[in-house]
Each structure stands twice: as C-alpha cells, then as structure tokens.
Design a protein around this motif. Sequence first.
Motif, PDB file in Angstrom:
ATOM      1  N   GLN A 297       0.925  -1.307   0.154  1.00 51.41           N
ATOM      2  CA  GLN A 297      -0.093  -0.170  -0.009  1.00 51.41           C
ATOM      3  C   GLN A 297       0.703   1.348  -0.045  1.00 51.41           C
ATOM      4  O   GLN A 297       0.420   2.150  -0.644  1.00 51.41           O
ATOM      5  N   ALA A 298       1.975   1.264   0.791  1.00 51.85           N
ATOM      6  CA  ALA A 298       2.837   2.310   0.789  1.00 51.85           C
ATOM      7  C   ALA A 298       3.730   2.680  -0.430  1.00 51.85           C
ATOM      8  O   ALA A 298       3.788   3.631  -0.954  1.00 51.85           O
ATOM      9  N   TYR A 299       3.937   1.570  -1.119  1.00 46.95           N
ATOM     10  CA  TYR A 299       4.575   1.390  -2.220  1.00 46.95           C
ATOM     11  C   TYR A 299       3.619   1.972  -3.364  1.00 46.95           C
ATOM     12  O   TYR A 299       3.953   3.081  -4.308  1.00 46.95           O
ATOM     13  N   ALA A 300       2.470   1.488  -3.551  1.00 48.02           N
ATOM     14  CA  ALA A 300       1.675   2.067  -4.556  1.00 48.02           C
ATOM     15  C   ALA A 300       1.029   3.847  -4.360  1.00 48.02           C
ATOM     16  O   ALA A 300       0.980   4.298  -5.210  1.00 48.02           O
ATOM     17  N   PHE A 301       1.175   4.156  -2.994  1.00 50.58           N
ATOM     18  CA  PHE A 301       0.915   5.515  -2.673  1.00 50.58           C
ATOM     19  C   PHE A 301       1.892   6.394  -3.223  1.00 50.58           C
ATOM     20  O   PHE A 301       1.638   7.353  -3.842  1.00 50.58           O
ATOM     21  N   PHE A 302       3.069   5.870  -3.125  1.00 51.10           N
ATOM     22  CA  PHE A 302       4.225   6.888  -3.519  1.00 51.10           C
ATOM     23  C   PHE A 302       4.296   6.688  -4.989  1.00 51.10           C
ATOM     24  O   PHE A 302       4.775   7.851  -5.467  1.00 51.10           O
ATOM     25  N   GLN A 312      14.173  14.112  -7.891  1.00 50.20           N
ATOM     26  CA  GLN A 312      15.341  13.760  -6.772  1.00 50.20           C
ATOM     27  C   GLN A 312      14.531  13.819  -5.501  1.00 50.20           C
ATOM     28  O   GLN A 312      14.672  12.987  -4.669  1.00 50.20           O
ATOM     29  N   GLU A 313      13.367  14.777  -5.418  1.00 51.01           N
ATOM     30  CA  GLU A 313      12.516  14.603  -4.529  1.00 51.01           C
ATOM     31  C   GLU A 313      11.816  13.355  -4.188  1.00 51.01           C
ATOM     32  O   GLU A 313      11.591  12.744  -3.068  1.00 51.01           O
ATOM     33  N   PHE A 314      11.252  12.915  -5.094  1.00 46.77           N
ATOM     34  CA  PHE A 314      10.627  11.384  -5.088  1.00 46.77           C
ATOM     35  C   PHE A 314      11.623  10.441  -4.758  1.00 46.77           C
ATOM     36  O   PHE A 314      11.183   9.461  -3.785  1.00 46.77           O
ATOM     37  N   THR A 315      12.821  10.171  -5.238  1.00 54.71           N
ATOM     38  CA  THR A 315      13.615   9.103  -4.808  1.00 54.71           C
ATOM     39  C   THR A 315      13.953   9.375  -3.215  1.00 54.71           C
ATOM     40  O   THR A 315      13.927   8.330  -2.608  1.00 54.71           O
ATOM     41  N   SER A 316      14.231  10.435  -2.847  1.00 60.07           N
ATOM     42  CA  SER A 316      14.507  10.631  -1.447  1.00 60.07           C
ATOM     43  C   SER A 316      13.289  10.378  -0.760  1.00 60.07           C
ATOM     44  O   SER A 316      13.461   9.366   0.282  1.00 60.07           O
TER      45      SER A 316
END
Length: 772
Positions: A297-302, A312-316
């Motif tokens: 669920q966390a993976y799908a949300f991100f 860069q923001e998303f990777t961090s």
Amino acid sequence: MATSKEDVAKDTIAIKSENRSENRRNITNSNAVLGLLTFVILLLACLAGFSSRLFAVIRFESIIHEFDPWFNYRATRHMVNHGFYNFLNWFDERAWYPLGKIVGGTVYPGLMVTSGTIHWFLHALNIPVHIRDICVFLAPLFSGLTALATYGLTSELWSSSAGLLAACCIAIVPGYISRSVAGSYDNEGIAIFALIFTYYLWVKAVKNGSVSWAALTALSYFYMVSAWGGYVFIINLIPLHTFVLLLMGRYSQRIFVAYSTFYILGTLFAMQVPFVGFQPVRTSEHMAAAGTFVLLQAYAFFKYIQKTLTKQEFTSLFFFSILAAAGGVFVSVVILTYSGYVAPWSGRFYSLYDTGYAKIHIPIIASVSEHQPTTWVSFFFDLHILVCTFPAGLWFTIKDINDERVFIVLYAISAVYFAGVMVRLMLTLTPVVCILSSIAISKLLSEYLLDETPERKRSVSESEDDEEEIKRREKLYDKAGSNKKPSSKNKKKEEDEESVSSNLKVFVVLAILMMLMMFAVHCTWVTSNAYSSPSIVLASYNNDGSRNILDDFREAYYWLRQNTDDNARIMSWWDYGYQIAGMGNKTTLVDNNTWNNSHIALVGKAMSSTESDAYTIMRSLDVNYVLVIFGGVIGYSGDDINKFLWMVRIAEGEHPKDIKESNYFTPQGEFRVDKAGSPTLLNCLMYKLCYYRFGDLQLDFRTPAGYDRTRNVEIGNKDISLHHLEEAFTSEHWLVRIYRVLEPDNRIAAKSAKKSTKLKTTSTITKKVWVF
C-alpha cells in the motif's frame, strides 16, 4: 491489354483470398485436433492417477489405512449421522480420558465436509453409497483433479504441451501417491489439489490483474485453510512473491490489485474456520503477509504521487518512506509479540529452521517418523528421474523470467529447503518438481522434434505469406545482382550437417522416451510394493511366493469391542489412540492429536516405571486395560520396544526426578534387551508386558526360547511374573497384547497364592515350538 491486367489482378486477389480461407480452415482443424488430443490425454492422466492408487483395495480390501485416517473417518461418520452443526459442537468423551476433547474447534473440517457433501449428493440422486467407501476413494478421486490443476498451472507458466506432461507426471509420481492411495483418508489427500489450484488462480490473477481472479484465489485459499495446516505455506509464499517483485522493480497495477484483493478476502475467509479463528491476525506465521500488504500500500501510494514531485524529491522520499514502513512493521510485530497479542512461532515451525530444536525441546514432535530429515535415497525413491530434470527446468525458467515465473522459482527454492528438513514436506516439493521437470523435457522435445529442413521452412513461410512477399524478403537480404546458386560443395556440406543433426535428434528423443518409460515403471513398482499396504493389515510371503495375511490389529480391536465393557478405559501409547477409538469404540487416555504433552508424558512414565509404580498411575487414571504392540515373534520393527526410548524421553521432560533416559542404557551406552541390558529396562512395565511368557516360546529349532526376531537377541529376563495385571488377550502372531488391570482385592488374593494365576488368553498360539 488493360482488361487483361485487371483480370490477372482479380484472379490474384481471388487466389490469395482462397489461400487465406484455406489456411484458416487448416488452423481451425488443427486447433480442434489439438483440443481433442488435450482432452484425451488429460482424461487418461486422471484415469491413470485414480487406478494406480487402487492396489491396496485390490490386494487387500476397501479399508481405512494408518492412524490419523481413522479419526477422520470417525469424525466424518459422526457428521453424516448427526449433522454439521452438531459436529462443530461435538465433545468427544472417549478421547483423552478424563479430560475429553472438543472436536469441532480442534480439527480442519474441510476433509469431513467434502466427504459429507459427496455422500449427500449421491444419496440425493438415490445412489446408496456408504460413507466409508467415499472416504476410501476420496484421495484417488482428488488425484485426478490435482492433475487438471497442475496442467492449468504449467500451461500458464510455460506451454500447453508442458502442462500435459506435468499432469501425467503428478498423476503417478510416488511422492504424491504416498499420501493419496485408496484408504489414505487424510487431509493431504485433498490439500495438494487445493494448494496447486490456489497457485494456478494466483498466477492468473497476477497475469490479468483481475479482481475476479484474485477473489477466486481467496476462495480456493479458504478451502485450503479448512483442509490442512499446510495453508501457512500459501500465505507466506504469495507475500514472498509480491515482495520479491517489488525488489526486482516489477511493480504494476496488476500486482497491487491481485495481492490486495487476495489478502483482504483470504484473511476474512480463513477466520471463518473455527480451528483457525483469529490466528491470521494474531500469530507470527501470518505476519509476513500483513507486513507485505502494508508495504504494498505504501509503495502504491508513492507511485501515485510520483507525478507531483521532482525525480530527486521523489527518490529521497520514496526510499525513506519505504524503509520507515518496513521498519515500522517489524517493530510493531516485535512489540505485539512481546506484549502477548501476537503469538510467537510455534515449536513445529522452529523445528523447520533448526532440525535439532524438536529433539531437545519437544521430543514428541521428533518422535514422529515423518518429521525426520529427508535422506537422499528418499528423493530418488519418490521422484526418480525428475530429480535430474528438475534443475534444468528451473534454469530454463530463470533464463526466460517474467512475473509469474518468479513465483515458481520461489516455490521451487523454498520447497526444496523444507523437503530436506522434514520428510513429510516432500509432498509440497513433488508438484513443483513435476512442473519444472515437464518444462525441461518439453523444451528439449520441442527443440529436437522440430523439423528445420529448407523444404519445411519454405512450406511454413508460404502458408503465411504469398510468393511475392517471399521474393521481396530474399532480395532485401541478398546483395544487389547476386542470384548465385549454392555450389555443389556447400550443398553437400549442408546435407552432411543435416544428416548428423537428424541422427542426434533421434538419439536424444529416444533417450528421453526411455527415461520416461523407466519413470513410469518405477512409479508403478513403488506404488504397488511400498505405498499400497495398509498398516493395520500386514502381509508376509512364503518361499513359494504365496502370501500370508496378518490381521492381528483388527483381531485385537474387534476383541476389545466385543469383550470389554462399553465404558472401559484403554491405556496405550498415543500412536494407537485413533485406531482403538475408531475400530474398538473404546475410551483412550491419549491419541494422535498430541495436544496435551503432560498427559502423554504421564502415560510414558507409567510404561517406563516398575509395575508397582505404574499401577499407582493406572489406578489414578481409572485404567481398565493396557494395550502394547510387540513384534518379536514375526520381526515387526514398528513395535513398542523400538519406540520405548521416545516414551522415556517424553516422560523425562515432564518428570525429570522420576525418569532418566540414561538409566535405560548399559554402562557402555547401549540400549539392549538381552542379559546385558539395563536392570531398569528389564524390570519396567513395557518390557514385562511385551515379553510376558515369551521366554517359554521357542520359535524354531535354530534359536533358543525367548529369541526376539526383531532385535535378533535372546531376551535377558525370561522369568516375568505380573502382580497387578493379568493377560487378557494375545493376537494370533503376538503382535497385539492386551492386559487387564486388576482391582486391589484381586491383587491381594493373587499375591497370597503361589503361581495360582491362570493364563487367560484367546491367542491361538499355545505350543512352545512354532515355525513361521
């Protein structure tokens, strides 16, 4: 001229259209033939699977085998006679005296419900079939369904041809037949079908990303939960598959939909089984599935918010959040486990990771033969040539990996490990070995049976394209103006290579066919000779090949049923509890459920103690009869003397001050029943009950009186007298011996008279010299 060109063009179009129509008809006819062949092969595989499991019925009779199946049959009969809801609330007062046992809340009811449903359906059609016959033939019937499920799973993973071969292999492979012969009325008989069918539906759900397929997977998982405790393998393997796909960067909407739907519905369905209850949310065995669900669920949300952030923001944020979620799940499980809300891993699961754990901490688990580590011989005995082809199929699958093939690779690796730890889990390894071996053999046959001659290539190309397209392609790959014909030298070289290649193909195909024939012969021999003998009916063979049936077990249980009081309490080792209750219809102190280790240890203490000390225990438990199994006359190695050390170890775990294992060994550390044996052993109750009157029995003129054929020694204590028990029954071949516990008044009267106790036995062995 123009008219002529138009006519030619029309004729060309008509010819092309006719060719396409003919090709479509050929393809349709080919598909129809393939469909018919597939149906016939699957039907034959189901028939072969069913018929190969009938050796026991043909050679002996339609009867329930082993130990656990007798409880399952007794419970099924109770459900059919009294109804399902009465079965769920059934309190069995004949088990675990004086405690009793609640049956409905301590068993997986899927096996009973399946047999009961078939019984109800047949009677609704006015087909009067006894419930016992349904129980006997249930496992062979489900073997055909397992073959169909294996075909479906292999077809989804690789190809239809590999699926057909896998169905044929699973139908006759000894690793599966060992737990599914006629009469083996145990949970595994239907659970392997549920296991493979659940995996098939899961692969379909992953490939399609469909809620409906995932919901069907959850329903199949529910049936598996109701049938066998091995459902834990499913609820850990599917989350592992999802987790590995995330690590490999193979996340997709299909995975999210499939796993989320399966986990939510599967957990709700599993909690409907009374024996399971809240275990899916309160035991450590299920926490991996819950953790994977949260992580997904966390993976799908991100992934969803990825578009609103820079790379860069998303990777961090992504890596930090995923690590935080994983850490949070782990810490939460640890805290809930220590607080007592989540139960820790059970001893049975600890023994899968530490093979010495059970022997030290839970000897009752280690005492079961099917919980021992698997030997290399067992792998070859149960799988034969598939042991060699299995790694090749695994390699082909890894080379051409995709989402669903990641699943079968994980299944293979985990099943190999667990099958090596515990011989019983060979059952879960067998299906994946059949699948991957079939993939390997199918791959080889497709390579070496394919006709690659130039004429064949040309005919295939011409069926797909017209001649003009072929000429255009040829010109594309040839140099301009080069229409060179191949020289006679090159043509001869190609013919020689083609001849060598053809010979090699023939050799390889014949070798594969020979191996498959040897596999079929091996499976038939193992099934016939090793896995088709009911444990309660033994057979021996004379020098002339004639067969003798040794029916001592049923003889003894029938004597109990007919000659003892209806409320008589029988003390025996726990192995025989289900058979005594099922065939003898008598109350037992312990049975194969083994839920109360303290009670079993008390029985073990009585068997390990002297007669006087054991009498005190038996009087406190209201024991009327004691039953022991003795194989010294016929050479039966599964008797109580060979199991005796486990009784001592289990008793020592609960009563370390009274029972010590070292006291039953000689100073040299040997366990012996002859004159060199330990005095503690030669005077314990089990030794006395097994060898009572045996010192006067001479089996043949080559051995002395009291010669034990199982241990191949002359017993050390021949002058055995009983003061608190008397012999009530000894079976024809001395395999089952039953003793009556005397009342205190009778004991005192017997003690005052010198050797006045008369032999009370219905054994047909009365002479001192016998030749078997």
